[in-house]
Design a protein around this motif. Structure first.
Motif, PDB file in Angstrom:
ATOM      1  N   TYR A   1       0.840  -1.206   0.000  1.00 39.11           N
ATOM      2  CA  TYR A   1       0.000   0.000   0.000  1.00 39.11           C
ATOM      3  C   TYR A   1       0.872   1.254   0.000  1.00 39.11           C
ATOM      4  CZ  TYR A   1      -2.613   3.654   2.530  1.00 39.11           C
ATOM      5  OH  TYR A   1      -3.159   4.842   2.951  1.00 39.11           O
ATOM      6  N   SER A   2       1.847   1.296   0.912  1.00 37.12           N
ATOM      7  CA  SER A   2       2.718   2.466   1.028  1.00 37.12           C
ATOM      8  C   SER A   2       3.530   2.678  -0.247  1.00 37.12           C
ATOM      9  CB  SER A   2       3.651   2.281   2.229  1.00 37.12           C
ATOM     10  OG  SER A   2       4.528   3.363   2.339  1.00 37.12           O
ATOM     11  N   ASP A   3       4.049   1.598  -0.808  1.00 33.29           N
ATOM     12  CA  ASP A   3       4.830   1.702  -2.044  1.00 33.29           C
ATOM     13  C   ASP A   3       3.982   2.264  -3.189  1.00 33.29           C
ATOM     14  OD1 ASP A   3       6.991   0.645  -0.689  1.00 33.29           O
ATOM     15  OD2 ASP A   3       6.873  -1.342  -1.634  1.00 33.29           O
ATOM     16  N   ILE A   4       2.737   1.816  -3.275  1.00 30.89           N
ATOM     17  CA  ILE A   4       1.831   2.290  -4.331  1.00 30.89           C
ATOM     18  C   ILE A   4       1.550   3.783  -4.167  1.00 30.89           C
ATOM     19  CG2 ILE A   4      -0.563   2.165  -5.155  1.00 30.89           C
ATOM     20  CD1 ILE A   4      -0.319  -0.921  -4.742  1.00 30.89           C
ATOM     21  N   VAL A   5       1.268   4.201  -2.945  1.00 30.12           N
ATOM     22  CA  VAL A   5       0.967   5.616  -2.700  1.00 30.12           C
ATOM     23  C   VAL A   5       2.179   6.484  -3.038  1.00 30.12           C
ATOM     24  CG1 VAL A   5       0.404   7.350  -0.939  1.00 30.12           C
ATOM     25  CG2 VAL A   5      -0.828   5.173  -0.977  1.00 30.12           C
ATOM     26  N   THR A   6       3.342   6.121  -2.526  1.00 30.15           N
ATOM     27  CA  THR A   6       4.511   6.969  -2.755  1.00 30.15           C
ATOM     28  C   THR A   6       4.926   6.991  -4.228  1.00 30.15           C
ATOM     29  OG1 THR A   6       5.985   5.152  -2.071  1.00 30.15           O
ATOM     30  CG2 THR A   6       5.416   6.790  -0.406  1.00 30.15           C
ATOM     31  N   LYS A   7       4.842   5.858  -4.914  1.00 31.98           N
ATOM     32  CA  LYS A   7       5.183   5.820  -6.350  1.00 31.98           C
ATOM     33  C   LYS A   7       4.201   6.662  -7.154  1.00 31.98           C
ATOM     34  CE  LYS A   7       6.938   3.445 -10.150  1.00 31.98           C
ATOM     35  NZ  LYS A   7       6.735   4.495 -11.106  1.00 31.98           N
TER      36      LYS A   7
ATOM     37  N   ALA B   1      -5.198   9.869  -7.387  1.00 29.59           N
ATOM     38  CA  ALA B   1      -6.180   9.102  -6.603  1.00 29.59           C
ATOM     39  C   ALA B   1      -6.683   7.898  -7.390  1.00 29.59           C
ATOM     40  CB  ALA B   1      -7.346  10.004  -6.197  1.00 29.59           C
ATOM     41  N   LEU B   2      -6.989   8.097  -8.659  1.00 29.33           N
ATOM     42  CA  LEU B   2      -7.468   6.994  -9.487  1.00 29.33           C
ATOM     43  C   LEU B   2      -6.357   5.975  -9.746  1.00 29.33           C
ATOM     44  CD1 LEU B   2      -9.724   8.931 -12.001  1.00 29.33           C
ATOM     45  CD2 LEU B   2     -10.445   7.501 -10.076  1.00 29.33           C
ATOM     46  N   ASN B   3      -5.132   6.439  -9.943  1.00 29.92           N
ATOM     47  CA  ASN B   3      -4.011   5.532 -10.148  1.00 29.92           C
ATOM     48  C   ASN B   3      -3.775   4.662  -8.916  1.00 29.92           C
ATOM     49  OD1 ASN B   3      -1.643   4.670 -11.844  1.00 29.92           O
ATOM     50  ND2 ASN B   3      -0.579   5.397 -10.021  1.00 29.92           N
ATOM     51  N   ILE B   4      -3.835   5.269  -7.743  1.00 29.57           N
ATOM     52  CA  ILE B   4      -3.660   4.507  -6.505  1.00 29.57           C
ATOM     53  C   ILE B   4      -4.716   3.410  -6.429  1.00 29.57           C
ATOM     54  CG2 ILE B   4      -3.892   4.624  -3.979  1.00 29.57           C
ATOM     55  CD1 ILE B   4      -2.561   7.439  -4.186  1.00 29.57           C
ATOM     56  N   GLN B   5      -5.962   3.767  -6.694  1.00 26.06           N
ATOM     57  CA  GLN B   5      -7.047   2.790  -6.633  1.00 26.06           C
ATOM     58  C   GLN B   5      -6.829   1.666  -7.651  1.00 26.06           C
ATOM     59  OE1 GLN B   5     -11.062   4.182  -7.500  1.00 26.06           O
ATOM     60  NE2 GLN B   5     -11.643   3.330  -5.518  1.00 26.06           N
TER      61      GLN B   5
ATOM     62  N   PRO C   1     -13.225  -9.157  -1.431  1.00 24.41           N
ATOM     63  CA  PRO C   1     -13.545  -8.621  -2.760  1.00 24.41           C
ATOM     64  C   PRO C   1     -15.047  -8.448  -2.938  1.00 24.41           C
ATOM     65  CG  PRO C   1     -12.131 -10.565  -2.907  1.00 24.41           C
ATOM     66  CD  PRO C   1     -12.572 -10.447  -1.488  1.00 24.41           C
ATOM     67  N   VAL C   2     -15.425  -7.425  -3.678  1.00 23.91           N
ATOM     68  CA  VAL C   2     -16.832  -7.148  -3.968  1.00 23.91           C
ATOM     69  C   VAL C   2     -17.005  -7.218  -5.476  1.00 23.91           C
ATOM     70  CG1 VAL C   2     -18.667  -5.423  -3.851  1.00 23.91           C
ATOM     71  CG2 VAL C   2     -17.038  -5.641  -1.964  1.00 23.91           C
TER      72      VAL C   2
ATOM     73  N   GLN D   1      -3.969   0.658  -8.995  1.00 24.96           N
ATOM     74  CA  GLN D   1      -2.816  -0.149  -8.598  1.00 24.96           C
ATOM     75  C   GLN D   1      -3.156  -1.089  -7.439  1.00 24.96           C
ATOM     76  OE1 GLN D   1       0.131  -0.293 -10.271  1.00 24.96           O
ATOM     77  NE2 GLN D   1      -0.965   1.019 -11.706  1.00 24.96           N
ATOM     78  N   LEU D   2      -3.968  -0.622  -6.500  1.00 27.20           N
ATOM     79  CA  LEU D   2      -4.374  -1.477  -5.379  1.00 27.20           C
ATOM     80  C   LEU D   2      -5.185  -2.678  -5.862  1.00 27.20           C
ATOM     81  CD1 LEU D   2      -5.269   1.208  -2.688  1.00 27.20           C
ATOM     82  CD2 LEU D   2      -3.288  -0.338  -2.683  1.00 27.20           C
ATOM     83  N   HIS D   3      -5.939  -2.507  -6.939  1.00 25.76           N
ATOM     84  CA  HIS D   3      -6.705  -3.626  -7.515  1.00 25.76           C
ATOM     85  C   HIS D   3      -5.805  -4.655  -8.189  1.00 25.76           C
ATOM     86  CE1 HIS D   3     -10.817  -2.541  -6.736  1.00 25.76           C
ATOM     87  NE2 HIS D   3     -10.546  -1.291  -7.071  1.00 25.76           N
ATOM     88  N   GLN D   4      -4.598  -4.270  -8.577  1.00 25.65           N
ATOM     89  CA  GLN D   4      -3.693  -5.177  -9.280  1.00 25.65           C
ATOM     90  C   GLN D   4      -2.871  -6.058  -8.332  1.00 25.65           C
ATOM     91  OE1 GLN D   4      -3.917  -5.403 -12.607  1.00 25.65           O
ATOM     92  NE2 GLN D   4      -5.486  -3.826 -12.439  1.00 25.65           N
ATOM     93  N   VAL D   5      -2.820  -5.692  -7.062  1.00 27.69           N
ATOM     94  CA  VAL D   5      -2.001  -6.426  -6.096  1.00 27.69           C
ATOM     95  C   VAL D   5      -2.617  -7.804  -5.827  1.00 27.69           C
ATOM     96  CG1 VAL D   5      -1.149  -6.437  -3.709  1.00 27.69           C
ATOM     97  CG2 VAL D   5      -1.172  -4.305  -5.010  1.00 27.69           C
ATOM     98  N   LYS D   6      -1.764  -8.816  -5.713  1.00 26.67           N
ATOM     99  CA  LYS D   6      -2.193 -10.162  -5.326  1.00 26.67           C
ATOM    100  C   LYS D   6      -2.180 -10.212  -3.795  1.00 26.67           C
ATOM    101  CE  LYS D   6      -1.835 -12.231  -9.499  1.00 26.67           C
ATOM    102  NZ  LYS D   6      -2.805 -11.656 -10.357  1.00 26.67           N
TER     103      LYS D   6
END
Length: 154
Positions: free
Chosen positions: A77-83, A114-118, A138-139, A120-125
Motif C-alpha cells: 500500500y505504502s509503495d503504491i501511494v509513494t510511487k 487518486a485513481l491511479n492509486i485505486q 472482494p466485492v 494499482q491497489l486492484h492489481q495487487v495479489k
C-alpha cells in the motif's frame, strides 16, 4: 476550502474521501513543517489540491491478520501511494499511521493520482488471509449494473 468548480462534474462520481479541494495556503497557519526529504520535489505553492488517502477499518484488519501478512500488505500500500505521488509530481504533506495527505499543483494531477492509486491497489495479489477479513473481502458487481462501485467505500 472550496471545491474546484472546473472539475465539479468529474468529482461527483467519486466518494468524499477522494474529493480534491483547493486551499489557499496563505490563509493557513502551519504549526509544523514536514520533514524535507533529499531529492524530493518542493511542495506546491499558492492554490493546491489535497488528497487524503487512508485505509478504512485498519484496526479491525490489525486484530484479524498475522503481523507478517499485515506488514507485507501495508508495505505494498505504502509503495503504491509513494510511487503514484512521484509519478504525478505530487508532494506528501503528511504521513502518519498509513494515512497520507497529498498535495498537488492542480486538481487534475490530484484526481489522476487518486485513481491511479485505486487501480494499482486492484492489481495487487493480496494474501488470502487478508481477503477473508470482512472489510477487505472482494466485492463483485454485475457488469452494467447501476450500482457499480467496485473498490469504493460503501
Amino acid at each position: 476550502a472550496t471545491y474546484c468548480g472546473q472539475a465539479e462534474a468529474v468529482f461527483r462520481v467519486l466518494p468524499a474521501e477522494l474529493l480534491s479541494r483547493t486551499v489557499d495556503l496563505d490563509a493557513v497557519q502551519i504549526k509544523e513543517l514536514p520533514e524535507v526529504v533529499e531529492g524530493a520535489p518542493p511542495p506546491p505553492e499558492g492554490n493546491v489540491a489535497l488528497v487524503h488517502v487512508r485505509i478504512p477499518d485498519l484496526a479491525e484488519v490489525t486484530k484479524l491478520c498475522e503481523k507478517r501478512i499485515l506488514h507485507e500488505a501495508l508495505k505494498s500500500y505504502s509503495d503504491i501511494v509513494t510511487k503514484s505521488v512521484q509519478d504525478f509530481q505530487g508532494y506528501i504533506s503528511k504521513s502518519e499511521d498509513n494515512h497520507y495527505i497529498l498535495a498537488f499543483s492542480s486538481t487534475l494531477l490530484a484526481l489522476k493520482t487518486a485513481l491511479n492509486i485505486q487501480e494499482q491497489l486492484h492489481q495487487v495479489k493480496w494474501p488470502r488471509q487478508l481477503l477473508q477479513v470482512d472489510c477487505c473481502a472482494p466485492v463483485s458487481v454485475a457488469k452494467g449494473s447501476a450500482g457499480a462501485t467496485r473498490g469504493l467505500s460503501k
